[in-house]
Design a protein around this motif. Sequence first.
Motif, mmCIF file in Angstrom:
data_model
loop_
_atom_site.group_PDB
_atom_site.id
_atom_site.type_symbol
_atom_site.label_atom_id
_atom_site.label_comp_id
_atom_site.label_asym_id
_atom_site.label_seq_id
_atom_site.Cartn_x
_atom_site.Cartn_y
_atom_site.Cartn_z
ATOM 1 N N SER A 1 0.853 -1.080 0.039
ATOM 2 C CA SER A 1 0.103 -0.134 -0.069
ATOM 3 C C SER A 1 0.861 1.437 0.023
ATOM 4 C CB SER A 1 -0.963 0.039 1.272
ATOM 5 O OG SER A 1 -1.685 1.012 1.373
ATOM 6 N N HIS A 2 0.574 2.155 -0.629
ATOM 7 C CA HIS A 2 1.038 3.539 -0.645
ATOM 8 C C HIS A 2 0.297 4.512 0.017
ATOM 9 C CE1 HIS A 2 4.116 2.214 -3.563
ATOM 10 N NE2 HIS A 2 3.055 1.717 -4.277
ATOM 11 N N ASP A 3 -1.023 4.264 0.490
ATOM 12 C CA ASP A 3 -1.907 5.106 1.151
ATOM 13 C C ASP A 3 -2.966 4.315 1.923
ATOM 14 O OD1 ASP A 3 -3.759 7.006 2.246
ATOM 15 O OD2 ASP A 3 -3.724 8.307 0.432
ATOM 16 N N ALA A 4 -2.409 3.694 3.060
ATOM 17 C CA ALA A 4 -3.584 2.762 3.752
ATOM 18 C C ALA A 4 -4.865 3.320 4.056
ATOM 19 C CB ALA A 4 -2.925 2.268 4.879
ATOM 20 N N ALA A 5 -4.823 4.634 4.267
ATOM 21 C CA ALA A 5 -5.957 5.482 4.503
ATOM 22 C C ALA A 5 -6.971 5.324 3.639
ATOM 23 C CB ALA A 5 -5.841 6.943 4.913
ATOM 24 N N ALA A 6 -6.353 5.920 2.215
ATOM 25 C CA ALA A 6 -7.127 5.647 0.953
ATOM 26 C C ALA A 6 -7.819 4.257 0.625
ATOM 27 C CB ALA A 6 -6.530 6.093 -0.116
ATOM 28 N N ASP A 7 -6.705 3.167 0.954
ATOM 29 C CA ASP A 7 -7.368 1.628 0.689
ATOM 30 C C ASP A 7 -8.643 1.553 1.538
ATOM 31 O OD1 ASP A 7 -5.406 1.512 -1.358
ATOM 32 O OD2 ASP A 7 -3.841 0.656 0.130
ATOM 33 N N ALA A 8 -8.533 1.861 2.902
ATOM 34 C CA ALA A 8 -9.484 1.533 3.847
ATOM 35 C C ALA A 8 -10.765 1.839 3.315
ATOM 36 C CB ALA A 8 -9.138 2.108 5.204
ATOM 37 N N ARG A 9 -10.694 3.358 2.720
ATOM 38 C CA ARG A 9 -12.016 3.930 2.367
ATOM 39 C C ARG A 9 -12.482 2.932 1.012
ATOM 40 N NH1 ARG A 9 -8.786 8.665 3.408
ATOM 41 N NH2 ARG A 9 -8.297 8.933 1.365
ATOM 42 N N ASP A 10 -11.622 2.689 0.135
ATOM 43 C CA ASP A 10 -11.962 1.801 -0.704
ATOM 44 C C ASP A 10 -12.646 0.355 -0.409
ATOM 45 O OD1 ASP A 10 -10.910 3.647 -2.607
ATOM 46 O OD2 ASP A 10 -9.103 2.282 -2.956
ATOM 47 N N PHE A 11 -11.996 0.018 0.622
ATOM 48 C CA PHE A 11 -12.516 -1.373 1.051
ATOM 49 C C PHE A 11 -13.874 -1.137 1.477
ATOM 50 C CE2 PHE A 11 -8.029 -2.839 1.907
ATOM 51 C CZ PHE A 11 -7.664 -3.217 0.502
ATOM 52 N N ALA A 12 -14.179 -0.110 2.377
ATOM 53 C CA ALA A 12 -15.287 0.161 2.913
ATOM 54 C C ALA A 12 -16.441 0.489 2.007
ATOM 55 C CB ALA A 12 -15.220 1.252 4.080
ATOM 56 N N ALA A 13 -16.000 1.407 0.864
ATOM 57 C CA ALA A 13 -17.173 1.537 -0.167
ATOM 58 C C ALA A 13 -17.681 0.334 -0.939
ATOM 59 C CB ALA A 13 -16.344 2.818 -0.988
ATOM 60 N N ALA A 14 -16.469 -0.469 -1.053
ATOM 61 C CA ALA A 14 -17.088 -1.935 -1.656
ATOM 62 C C ALA A 14 -17.683 -2.770 -0.723
ATOM 63 C CB ALA A 14 -15.832 -2.532 -2.287
ATOM 64 N N GLY A 15 -18.017 -2.700 0.560
ATOM 65 C CA GLY A 15 -18.454 -3.416 1.548
ATOM 66 C C GLY A 15 -17.452 -4.505 2.001
ATOM 67 N N PHE A 16 -16.264 -4.505 1.813
ATOM 68 C CA PHE A 16 -15.641 -5.530 2.281
ATOM 69 C C PHE A 16 -14.704 -5.232 3.642
ATOM 70 C CE2 PHE A 16 -15.703 -6.477 -2.230
ATOM 71 C CZ PHE A 16 -16.476 -7.970 -1.831
ATOM 72 N N GLY A 17 -15.291 -4.348 4.538
ATOM 73 C CA GLY A 17 -14.638 -3.924 5.760
ATOM 74 C C GLY A 17 -14.673 -2.467 5.856
ATOM 75 N N ASP A 18 -15.092 -1.963 7.157
ATOM 76 C CA ASP A 18 -15.049 -0.524 7.484
ATOM 77 C C ASP A 18 -14.428 -0.338 8.776
ATOM 78 O OD1 ASP A 18 -15.709 2.078 7.516
ATOM 79 O OD2 ASP A 18 -17.857 1.785 7.933
ATOM 80 N N PHE A 19 -13.110 -0.391 8.692
ATOM 81 C CA PHE A 19 -12.276 -0.287 9.941
ATOM 82 C C PHE A 19 -11.120 0.932 9.858
ATOM 83 C CE2 PHE A 19 -12.836 -5.011 8.750
ATOM 84 C CZ PHE A 19 -13.515 -5.369 9.943
ATOM 85 N N ASP A 20 -10.877 1.163 10.954
ATOM 86 C CA ASP A 20 -9.877 2.415 10.986
ATOM 87 C C ASP A 20 -8.547 1.751 10.811
ATOM 88 O OD1 ASP A 20 -11.750 4.354 12.053
ATOM 89 O OD2 ASP A 20 -11.527 3.673 14.045
ATOM 90 N N VAL A 21 -7.693 2.651 10.204
ATOM 91 C CA VAL A 21 -6.224 2.117 10.009
ATOM 92 C C VAL A 21 -5.563 1.781 11.250
ATOM 93 C CG1 VAL A 21 -4.083 2.898 9.173
ATOM 94 C CG2 VAL A 21 -6.215 3.285 7.737
ATOM 95 N N PHE A 22 -4.788 0.732 11.046
ATOM 96 C CA PHE A 22 -4.089 0.289 12.397
ATOM 97 C C PHE A 22 -2.652 0.906 12.279
ATOM 98 C CE2 PHE A 22 -1.578 -3.243 14.493
ATOM 99 C CZ PHE A 22 -2.017 -2.850 15.681
#
Length: 291
Positions: free
Chosen positions: A93-114
């Motif tokens: 990942s080059h941007d974990a926060a952006a990836d987290a948003r992508d996963f949440a938008a797709a319905g595959f996890g809505d988690f804060d970055v660790f």
Amino acid sequence: MPRGLDHIVHAVHDLDAAAALYQRAGFQVGGRNVHPWGTHNRIVQLKDFFIEILSVAEPEKIVPHRPRAFSFGAFQRDFLADRQGLSMLLLQSHDAAADARDFAAAGFGDFDVFDFARDGRRPDGSVAKLAFSLAFAVDPASPEAGFAVCQHHFPENFWNAAFQRHDNGARSVRAAVLVADNPSDHHIFLSTLTGVRDLSSSSIGVAARSPHGDIEIMEPVSFRDQFGLAPAAPGEGARFAGLRIAVDDLDAVERLWQDHGLAFSRRGDRLVLPPQVAFGASLILEPHGPM
């Protein structure tokens, strides 16, 4: 942009015994690292990829899953309650926060970055600061397989060519291999996780081809036909079964493994260390170069 493979977690009960097996197989294994959430690890580093051999050493420190907080330690503890083996795959990942948003938008996890940091050791023994951010993704159909992306904040302090010299000539990761009764059921999740829009589909299964390692999901019978192994007892959804690694000289590895008394098989241009030897994982070594 497609996400390549960063590392895989090999969860085991006895960390040092598993590390000793990797050493017998010709890998250089790092020292023990301690996490504040109860897990300890030892690392096998390849080019831009590593194997995280991990155990739950201090279970009293593990925190439970909470809303918007995926507990890495709790996942590994629960995995180890049933088996040893490959438990979680993490992508670059080059941007974990952006990836987290992508996963949440797709319905595959809505988690804060660790986010976490620790001190590492260079080959000369000096201390180097390491820091990482993880964004977790969940395939609802595959509760036994963990997924995340990993952003390295000080990659220059982590990756080191001196740690990537192995007696077996291991160079790089080729693929993480999962088995599933219906590989196509995981097509959408795999595409979202990897950022690869056009997956490869065949009679064997589905695969995401990234610039840095592949993810393959195949039926259990195809895994057996490819590698000569029956995967672990069927579970729910997709489950990790093997790791394919490129080496310089397969014949040299075969001699090394014979000298070290390892029970393995040769399948054409592959050497296979089975799960009953490799603490629940199938380690598959192949020649470096096009396959």
